[in-house]
Scaffold this motif. Structure first.
Motif, PDB file in Angstrom:
ATOM      1  N   CYS A   1       0.819  -1.218   0.000  1.00 48.57           N
ATOM      2  CA  CYS A   1       0.000   0.000   0.000  1.00 48.57           C
ATOM      3  C   CYS A   1       0.857   1.275   0.000  1.00 48.57           C
ATOM      4  O   CYS A   1       0.335   2.365  -0.188  1.00 48.57           O
TER       5      CYS A   1
ATOM      6  N   ARG B   1      -8.811  -2.523  -0.361  1.00 44.30           N
ATOM      7  CA  ARG B   1      -8.079  -2.045   0.820  1.00 44.30           C
ATOM      8  C   ARG B   1      -7.846  -0.529   0.793  1.00 44.30           C
ATOM      9  O   ARG B   1      -6.920  -0.011   1.390  1.00 44.30           O
TER      10      ARG B   1
ATOM     11  N   HIS C   1      -6.288   1.872   3.533  1.00 42.19           N
ATOM     12  CA  HIS C   1      -6.454   1.136   4.791  1.00 42.19           C
ATOM     13  C   HIS C   1      -7.804   1.390   5.486  1.00 42.19           C
ATOM     14  O   HIS C   1      -8.024   0.873   6.575  1.00 42.19           O
TER      15      HIS C   1
END
Ligand SMILES: Cc1cc2nc3c(=O)[nH]c(=O)nc-3n(C[C@H](O)[C@H](O)[C@H](O)COP(=O)(O)OP(=O)(O)OC[C@H]3O[C@@H](n4cnc5c(N)ncnc54)[C@H](O)[C@@H]3O)c2cc1C
Length: 394
Positions: A32, A356, A349
């Motif tokens: 990420c 995600r 997140h």
């Protein structure tokens, strides 16, 4: 040229994957973070690099007499792409840029001092080329290096120096011959990042990357820490940039993001209908998958053209790869935001966000991909001039 890996290369890839299964823990590996994942910016990430060093995986392509194994570049490529795919710290800067440039141009003293420390993962670098009036036109750098007894005194400013806030050494270009034409008046230096007279000020950027302005106030650099010959710094920087355009803009994070996007498209619904049945969505995904294959092949072409360390890196191949792969990275980021719909705007997140929450991060981070290491327009100029023999446009 064979675009598939040999049995031996596949065995090495499997060995790397097994290592990563064990060591790519969440404190060091995070896809990420997008391409910023490559930065070795925490003690945990340094410890991870030290484990790679213990395996003998740093400097595999370097000459044996300088601590390397003289393996073909494909091994370093397999390792770096595997690291990048899992969001791990990577070997690009030390092994790939500074080490290889020192091998070609550094004095014996600099090679002896820096190469073992790179091989042992003991040292991190910041790279200082850009200045307020020297970005695309890097040869316009004005950081002044005046000759003094036993060395050089540096005064002026750099900007956009990523990693300056935690690196150990600064790899920096400065003007040593102000009366020479601009490309011939630059020399390259190595300076400890905690040197008196260096001031680092953070610049937070769109993709969450913290880069920096660095101010030089009478920074003394001994003669020994000038890399190669005085006035030839821009040639070394150009070679180092060819290496950067390949090793620091890896392909596999884009491939990995695209795979996550395809998995999402297979499952997601929009207005009660499966997204996968929408013709526009299918076309978009099919185009990206085809382009991803082109980026992969351009990367492999660079590896094969680069050959053994010690040879000048292939400039046009580096530019073609960087141009295509980074623009593709942006197209994938854009597609993630488009296809994730309104929920694609959730921050990375966020619980329950599609993918995600990666769409917004990917969209923001991939902006830098087409700027850092030379903007896309500069890559096109290089391909036009050096690859196709077209005249200079400025
Ligand atoms: C997050 C981030 C991290 C970075 N990290 C580093 C680092 O660690 N070390 C470092 O030295 N630098 C670093 N850079 C700087 C980066 O290399 C420069 O931003 C880049 O080279 C572009 O320079 P510039 O920003 O001055 O833009 P400019 O050169 O002013 O360009 C502006 C626009 O004009 C276009 N353009 C310029 N010249 C031409 C031309 N001749 N033909 C056609 N179009 C042209 C450019 O493509 C661009 O679109 C970083 C930048 C960013 C944003």
């Amino acid at each position: 040229m064979d675009f598939e890996f040999s049995a031996e290369e596949l065995a090495f890839q499997a060995e790397v994957e097994a290592f990563l299964d064990e060591h790519a823990t969440p404190d060091v590996a995070d896809v990420c973070r997008e391409n910023m994942a490559q930065i070795v910016d925490t003690p945990e990430r340094r410890a991870f690099m030290a484990k790679l060093a213990e395996h003998g995986w740093l400097g595999m392509t370097w000459p044996k007499e300088l601590g390397g194994q003289e393996k073909p570049g494909i091994y370093e490529y397999i390792l770096n792409e595997a690291l990048a795919r899992r969001g791990c710290p990577q070997i690009g800067k030390g092994v790939g840029i500074i080490g290889k440039t020192l091998i070609r141009h550094g004095s014996e003293k600099l090679q002896r001092e820096f190469l073992p420390r790179i091989l042992n993962a003991e040292i991190e670098f910041a790279v200082g080329y850009s200045e307020p009036n020297a970005g695309s036109d890097a040869a316009n750098m004005q950081l002044k290096a005046d000759k003094v007894d036993g060395g050089w005194k540096l005064n002026g400013q750099k900007t956009w120096t990523t990693s300056a806030h935690f690196a150990d050494w600064y790899w920096v270009g400065a003007r040593t011959c102000p009366d020479k034409p601009k490309h011939d008046g630059i020399s390259l230096f190595l300076i400890p990042m905690d040197h008196e007279g260096l001031e680092v000020r953070g610049l937070p950027t769109i993709g969450d990357e913290l880069t920096n302005e660095v101010f030089f106030n009478d920074v003394f650099v001994p003669d020994d820490y000038l890399v190669g010959e005085r006035g030839r710094g821009f040639r070394y920087i150009s070679e180092a940039l060819d290496l950067e355009r390949f090793t620091m803009f890896t392909y596999s994070p884009t491939e990995q993001r695209l795979e996550e996007l395809v998995d999402y498209v297979k499952e997601a619904q929009r207005d009660g209908e499966p997204l996968r049945q929408e013709p526009g969505v299918r076309t978009c995904i099919a185009n990206l998958a085809t382009e991803a294959e082109v980026a992969r092949v351009l990367g492999l072409k660079f590896v094969h053209a680069a050959g053994q360390v010690g040879k000048k890196p292939p400039t046009v191949e580096a530019s073609k790869y960087k141009l295509f792969a980074t623009q593709l990275s942006q197209r994938v980021g854009n597609a993630m935001v488009d296809l994730a719909g309104a929920d694609g705007q959730y921050r990375v997140h966020t619980e329950g966000a599609p993918l995600r929450g990666r769409p917004e991060m990917s969209y923001r981070y991939s902006v830098i991909d087409t700027i850092g290491g030379g903007a896309s327009e500069i890559q096109k100029n290089i391909i036009a001039r050096r690859g196709l023999g077209l005249p200079k446009n400025f």
